[in-house]
Write a protein that holds these residues in place. Structure first.
Motif, PDB file in Angstrom:
ATOM      1  N   ASP A 158       1.718  41.921 -34.292  1.00 13.08           N
ATOM      2  CA  ASP A 158       1.929  40.852 -33.288  1.00 13.08           C
ATOM      3  C   ASP A 158       0.536  40.798 -32.176  1.00 13.08           C
ATOM      4  N   TYR A 159       0.396  39.826 -31.949  1.00 13.57           N
ATOM      5  CA  TYR A 159      -0.714  39.636 -30.889  1.00 13.57           C
ATOM      6  C   TYR A 159      -0.036  39.621 -29.442  1.00 13.57           C
ATOM      7  N   PHE A 160      -0.629  40.527 -28.590  1.00  6.76           N
ATOM      8  CA  PHE A 160      -0.148  40.662 -27.093  1.00  6.76           C
ATOM      9  C   PHE A 160       0.125  39.311 -26.590  1.00  6.76           C
ATOM     10  N   TYR A 161      -1.127  38.440 -26.606  1.00  8.53           N
ATOM     11  CA  TYR A 161      -0.987  37.164 -25.797  1.00  8.53           C
ATOM     12  C   TYR A 161      -0.088  36.127 -26.359  1.00  8.53           C
ATOM     13  N   THR A 162       0.454  36.438 -27.786  1.00  5.56           N
ATOM     14  CA  THR A 162       1.518  35.516 -28.264  1.00  5.56           C
ATOM     15  C   THR A 162       2.796  35.904 -27.874  1.00  5.56           C
ATOM     16  N   ASN A 163       3.116  36.974 -27.663  1.00  4.45           N
ATOM     17  CA  ASN A 163       4.296  37.655 -27.515  1.00  4.45           C
ATOM     18  C   ASN A 163       4.233  38.719 -26.177  1.00  4.45           C
ATOM     19  N   PRO A 164       3.801  38.403 -24.658  1.00  3.65           N
ATOM     20  CA  PRO A 164       3.591  39.116 -23.709  1.00  3.65           C
ATOM     21  C   PRO A 164       4.898  39.982 -23.409  1.00  3.65           C
ATOM     22  N   TYR A 165       5.365  40.626 -24.235  1.00  6.72           N
ATOM     23  CA  TYR A 165       7.057  41.077 -23.905  1.00  6.72           C
ATOM     24  C   TYR A 165       6.984  41.770 -22.675  1.00  6.72           C
ATOM     25  N   GLU A 166       6.139  42.438 -22.177  1.00  7.63           N
ATOM     26  CA  GLU A 166       6.468  43.446 -20.886  1.00  7.63           C
ATOM     27  C   GLU A 166       6.393  42.313 -19.616  1.00  7.63           C
ATOM     28  N   CYS A 167       5.992  41.089 -19.823  1.00  2.82           N
ATOM     29  CA  CYS A 167       6.003  40.265 -18.650  1.00  2.82           C
ATOM     30  C   CYS A 167       7.256  39.173 -18.870  1.00  2.82           C
ATOM     31  N   LEU A 168       7.991  39.225 -19.598  1.00  2.00           N
ATOM     32  CA  LEU A 168       9.070  38.306 -19.975  1.00  2.00           C
ATOM     33  C   LEU A 168      10.398  38.823 -19.009  1.00  2.00           C
ATOM     34  N   GLU A 169      11.010  37.529 -18.506  1.00  5.94           N
ATOM     35  CA  GLU A 169      12.401  38.260 -17.922  1.00  5.94           C
ATOM     36  C   GLU A 169      13.496  38.462 -18.823  1.00  5.94           C
TER      37      GLU A 169
END
Length: 550
Positions: free
Chosen positions: A529-540
């Motif tokens: 999974d591409y970081f910019y598709t699912n920037p998990y660390e930045c989501l609430e």
């Protein structure tokens, strides 16, 4: 003693004369500014001469002294009048200065000399229009660090490929403690877009919003610029998907040796996973806060959104069925013989498209082709998308034109594009600038009620990630490999419409942009999974676990 007293008396008289001359000069200037009348000005000058003559007549002076004083007075009066007028112009200019910093024109009030009239200055301040005073801009404090050198960047690819690369380069500059020069955008790709960074992004906002992270300059300092004129900067393409140890061990020594390093081919040069949390959050800060489009692009994009909103909900379809995409992928489903031949010729004409011999049918079955307009119409209908909804086509020119769009237009008659919603004059300055046109589509895609990409290219992936960041706005991520299998079964009669529709809905129930873990595939970063598709660390809103090992 009498001579000394007399001399002192003359000095006081002369000082009084000068003040009266200056006051009269100021009044004369003000009179000339307020009343454009030579007669009035001449009368003021005559009255001023009378005042000087009356003062001098009160003291015992010789005729010779009187003549000398009159000549000197006329000369000094002209000089002082010019000086006073010049100072008045400077004062008026300074009082209208508008600045985002705390410097204020009120500091001028500290100027004091015997003949300065502060009441005039204060009255001028009162008439200033408050709307002319710009609000103070809150900027983060500058980060102070030892500068290890200057990073020059040449991005490659389309808008969103370059966008992700810029985010990575800022993170790398921050990690290495180097000064980043505003990146150079690709002008040699298929689209031949001549746009510079400042033509697409708000460059001042970009620099100022990242002051606390990294120092960014619009160009190299003069002493460094002259240095690379004598000897070109050390240039290289970093290894793809590298972690920070690569940049510390391989790239930082180049800065210590050369001071200036030029990185080219900057897409996908930083790993998706295994990076410190602060680096991941910085990538998000750049992408979602610092990279703001120019005011012109933002305004036009919002105008398109407003036009669509007036008629209700709308879906953005990123129909990636353009000539360059088909030539690159080798997908020719539904194309005529001539169209397929043209695509092949185009693929061979671009040496950096390394894959030349492509089996279109095999690639389609593997889910590696963008859906055709015909396949897209079936998929949207099977998902239960209302046929009356507005569908905004976010793409360039569809290959095959109206012939290929016929089935989609029949199923969904409310198809619109930016070219149909706006006047030609609105897009005049965007023509032949594919990245600026893509920026408009990007903004509309962000605001749509539903976003559906037919291929997982850079725009599809970056927009999906941005919509996740915007509280998980609905994005339908199509399973193309399964879809083409189901479509073929429906087309040959193996599945009824209800069976086909039920299967499509079931397959995509968990692919609507809801929270999910990011898959890590060791030693296969291109497949994870591409970081910019699912920037998990930045989501609430997050699932229990951040990463899932495949």
């Amino acid at each position: 003693m009498v001579g000394i007293v007399e001399k002192k008396q003359k000095t006081q008289e002369y000082s009084l004369i000068m003040c009266k001359v200056e006051e009269s000069s100021t009044e004369l200037i003000r009179e000339r500014k307020g009343v454009n009348n030579g007669g009035v000005a001449g009368e003021r000058e005559w009255k001023m001469d009378i005042k000087v003559e009356n003062i001098l007549s009160d003291s015992p002076k010789t005729d010779k002294y009187r003549a000398s004083m009159a000549a000197n007075h006329r000369s000094k009066r002209l000089k002082l009048g010019f000086v006073t007028f010049f100072l008045w112009l400077v004062l008026m200019a300074l009082t209208t200065v508008q600045s985002g910093d705390n410097w204020k024109a009120s500091a001028i009030k500290g100027w004091s000399y015997s003949c300065f009239n502060h009441s005039d200055y204060n009255s001028h301040l009162k008439v200033l229009d408050s709307s002319q005073i710009l609000p103070k801009i809150d900027r983060p404090p500058k980060r102070v660090y030892k500068n290890n050198g200057y990073l020059m960047v040449s991005c490659n690819g389309g808008l969103n490929q370059m966008r992700a690369a810029i985010c990575d380069m800022v993170a790398i500059a921050r990690y290495l403690n180097v000064t980043l020069i505003v990146p150079e955008l690709d002008k040699t790709s298929f689209w031949q877009d001549p746009s510079d960074f400042e033509d697409i992004f708000d460059v001042d906002h970009f620099i100022n919003s990242l002051r606390d992270e990294v120092r960014i300059l619009k160009e190299l300092p003069p002493h460094m610029k002259s240095r690379i004129e004598e000897k070109p900067a050390h240039s290289l393409a970093p290894v793809s998907w590298s972690d920070l140890s690569y940049y510390h061990n391989q790239i930082l020594p180049l800065f210590m040796k050369n001071k200036i390093v030029h990185l080219n081919k900057t897409d996908a040069r930083l790993a998706n996973n295994g990076l410190p949390l602060e680096i991941q959050k910085l990538r998000c800060k750049v992408n979602y806060q610092a990279l703001k489009f120019t005011p012109q692009i933002e305004e036009l994009g919002q105008r398109v959104v407003n036009i669509l909103r007036e008629k209700g909900q709308f879906l953005v379809l990123h129909l990636r069925y353009e000539m360059d995409m088909l030539a690159f992928s080798g997908c020719t489903q539904g194309c005529t013989v001539d169209e397929a031949r043209n695509l092949t010729e185009m693929r061979y004409s671009y040496p950096w498209w390394k894959e030349k011999v492509i089996d279109s049918d095999v690639k389609r079955r593997d889910g590696l082709c963008p859906l055709t307009p015909e396949e897209t119409a079936l998929t949207l209908s099977a998902l239960g998308i209302d046929r009356n909804i507005q569908i905004y086509i976010a793409s360039g020119e569809i290959y095959g034109g109206k012939r290929r769009m016929a089935s989609l237009a029949a199923s969904y008659p409310n198809l619109v594009r930016k070219e149909t919603l706006l006047e030609p004059s609105d897009l005049r300055f965007f023509q032949n600038h594919s990245s600026q046109m893509a920026a408009l589509d990007y903004l509309v895609s962000l605001e749509s009620d539903i976003f559906v990409p037919t291929y997982d290219g850079n725009m599809a992936r970056v927009v999906e990630g941005h919509r996740r960041y915007m509280d998980f706005k609905q994005t339908i991520s199509l399973d193309r490999k399964l879809l083409v299998h189901l479509i073929d079964q429906y087309s040959d009669g193996s599945l009824s419409w209800d069976e086909f529709s039920s299967s499509v809905k079931a397959a995509h129930a968990a692919r609507m942009g809801t929270p999910h873990t990011r898959t890590v595939i060791p030693n296969k970063p291109k497949e994870e999974d591409y970081f910019y598709t699912n920037p998990y660390e930045c989501l609430e809103q997050q699932p229990d676990e951040a990463l899932q090992i495949a």
